[in-house]
Scaffold this active site. Structure first.
Site, mmCIF file in Angstrom:
data_model
loop_
_atom_site.group_PDB
_atom_site.id
_atom_site.type_symbol
_atom_site.label_atom_id
_atom_site.label_comp_id
_atom_site.label_asym_id
_atom_site.label_seq_id
_atom_site.Cartn_x
_atom_site.Cartn_y
_atom_site.Cartn_z
ATOM 1 N N GLY A 12 9.278 7.259 18.243
ATOM 2 C CA GLY A 12 9.074 6.009 18.977
ATOM 3 C C GLY A 12 7.823 5.929 19.831
ATOM 4 O O GLY A 12 7.739 5.096 20.735
ATOM 5 N N SER A 13 6.801 6.753 19.517
ATOM 6 C CA SER A 13 5.604 6.697 20.367
ATOM 7 C C SER A 13 4.828 5.389 20.168
ATOM 8 O O SER A 13 4.232 4.871 21.121
ATOM 9 C CB SER A 13 4.693 7.904 20.136
ATOM 10 O OG SER A 13 3.982 7.787 18.935
ATOM 11 N N LEU A 93 11.703 -2.218 3.173
ATOM 12 C CA LEU A 93 12.401 -3.496 3.342
ATOM 13 C C LEU A 93 12.610 -4.135 1.965
ATOM 14 O O LEU A 93 11.736 -4.085 1.112
ATOM 15 C CB LEU A 93 11.573 -4.454 4.203
ATOM 16 C CG LEU A 93 11.179 -3.986 5.609
ATOM 17 C CD1 LEU A 93 10.542 -5.146 6.372
ATOM 18 C CD2 LEU A 93 12.341 -3.408 6.375
ATOM 19 N N ASN A 107 3.309 -3.495 10.020
ATOM 20 C CA ASN A 107 3.629 -2.069 9.903
ATOM 21 C C ASN A 107 2.407 -1.267 10.316
ATOM 22 O O ASN A 107 1.274 -1.737 10.173
ATOM 23 C CB ASN A 107 3.991 -1.726 8.448
ATOM 24 C CG ASN A 107 4.325 -0.250 8.272
ATOM 25 O OD1 ASN A 107 5.056 0.324 9.085
ATOM 26 N ND2 ASN A 107 3.802 0.371 7.232
ATOM 27 N N HIS A 109 0.531 2.448 9.632
ATOM 28 C CA HIS A 109 0.526 3.578 8.704
ATOM 29 C C HIS A 109 -0.624 4.516 9.079
ATOM 30 O O HIS A 109 -1.746 4.055 9.326
ATOM 31 C CB HIS A 109 0.359 3.075 7.265
ATOM 32 C CG HIS A 109 0.460 4.184 6.279
ATOM 33 N ND1 HIS A 109 1.654 4.790 5.963
ATOM 34 C CD2 HIS A 109 -0.489 4.826 5.564
ATOM 35 C CE1 HIS A 109 1.433 5.755 5.085
ATOM 36 N NE2 HIS A 109 0.140 5.795 4.824
ATOM 37 N N ASP A 141 4.379 -6.596 2.858
ATOM 38 C CA ASP A 141 4.806 -7.383 1.693
ATOM 39 C C ASP A 141 5.848 -6.578 0.928
ATOM 40 O O ASP A 141 6.415 -5.623 1.472
ATOM 41 C CB ASP A 141 3.604 -7.817 0.842
ATOM 42 C CG ASP A 141 2.894 -6.650 0.189
ATOM 43 O OD1 ASP A 141 3.410 -5.511 0.250
ATOM 44 O OD2 ASP A 141 1.820 -6.870 -0.404
ATOM 45 N N GLU A 142 6.090 -6.937 -0.328
ATOM 46 C CA GLU A 142 7.201 -6.312 -1.052
ATOM 47 C C GLU A 142 6.899 -4.881 -1.489
ATOM 48 O O GLU A 142 7.783 -4.172 -1.935
ATOM 49 C CB GLU A 142 7.589 -7.157 -2.271
ATOM 50 C CG GLU A 142 8.474 -8.353 -1.951
ATOM 51 C CD GLU A 142 7.716 -9.584 -1.489
ATOM 52 O OE1 GLU A 142 6.474 -9.491 -1.290
ATOM 53 O OE2 GLU A 142 8.351 -10.634 -1.311
ATOM 54 N N GLU A 174 -3.551 4.963 16.619
ATOM 55 C CA GLU A 174 -2.445 4.079 16.226
ATOM 56 C C GLU A 174 -1.999 3.247 17.429
ATOM 57 O O GLU A 174 -1.761 2.040 17.325
ATOM 58 C CB GLU A 174 -1.254 4.901 15.710
ATOM 59 C CG GLU A 174 -1.496 5.585 14.382
ATOM 60 C CD GLU A 174 -0.239 6.286 13.869
ATOM 61 O OE1 GLU A 174 0.849 5.702 13.912
ATOM 62 O OE2 GLU A 174 -0.357 7.451 13.424
#
Ligand code: GAR
Length: 200
Positions: A12-13, A93, A107, A109, A141-142, A174
């Protein structure tokens, strides 16, 4: 004021960095409406509780993706979440989930996508021998680690680096990149031309 919904699975940083930026007024358009974990032991849940935020456990273990995604989406809708932020959420997802929040899911990454999608991206980059690593915040996206890019930060790989030291410097970036991306998405006008985010 926009409602953020944070989804996480672990330490959770990134969530903590977002929450601190919100508390410090550095993401002025946003408040955190809910923090959801699929993992009971996620460190991010303790951080959320400590910060006085709603920490909601929606376990994924033993559930079909569709069922679990349905519960998460319902919780997000109940809290009128405008922007979903995946912060170390280690689940794919479903297309249905993505369609519930069009261009409203981010998101982070730990690589310069499209290089090194998937797990342990920093280790992949280090082992590959790249001289420039980094991180990416993108719309979801998907496909895995794939949607239009919002912010990227480059991190040079040093001769003296280990996997761990490189991952730590990427993580610092990040934390900066995520706040930038949220501010951009919430406050700027932009179009997505193909995959390219273009400010109006
Ligand atoms: C972060 O490095 C994030 O970029 C990565 O998981 C870590 C979570 O750390 N996400 C992915 O690899 C997604 N494909 P955190 O829980 O301390 O934010």
């Amino acid at each position: 004021m926009k409602n953020l919904g944070i989804l996480l699975s672990g330490r959770g940083s990134n969530f903590e960095a977002i929450a601190k930026n919100v508390a410090a007024g550095k993401i002025p358009e946003a408040r955190i409406a809910v923090v959801i974990s699929n993992e009971p032991d996620a460190g991010g849940m303790a951080i959320a509780q400590r910060m006085g935020l709603e920490a909601l456990l929606i376990p994924s273990k033993g559930k079909q993706r569709q069922e679990h995604d349905g519960e998460v989406v319902a919780a997000l809708h109940q809290r009128n979440v405008d922007l979903v932020c995946l912060a170390g959420y280690m689940r794919l997802l479903s297309p249905w989930f993505v369609q519930q929040f069009p261009r409203r899911i981010l998101n982070i990454h730990p690589s310069l996508l499209p290089a090194f999608p998937g797990l342990e991206a920093q280790e992949q980059a280090f082992a590959y021998g790249v001289k420039i690593a980094g991180c990416t915040v993108h719309f979801v996206d998907e496909e895995l680690d794939h949607g239009p890019i919002v912010v990227q930060k480059a991190v040079p790989v040093l001769e003296t680096d280990t996997e761990g030291s490189l991952a730590a410097r990427i993580l610092e970036q990040e934390h900066i990149a995520y706040a930038e991306a949220i501010n951009l998405v919430l406050t700027e006008s932009f179009d997505i031309a193909g995959r390219r985010l273009v400010r109006r």
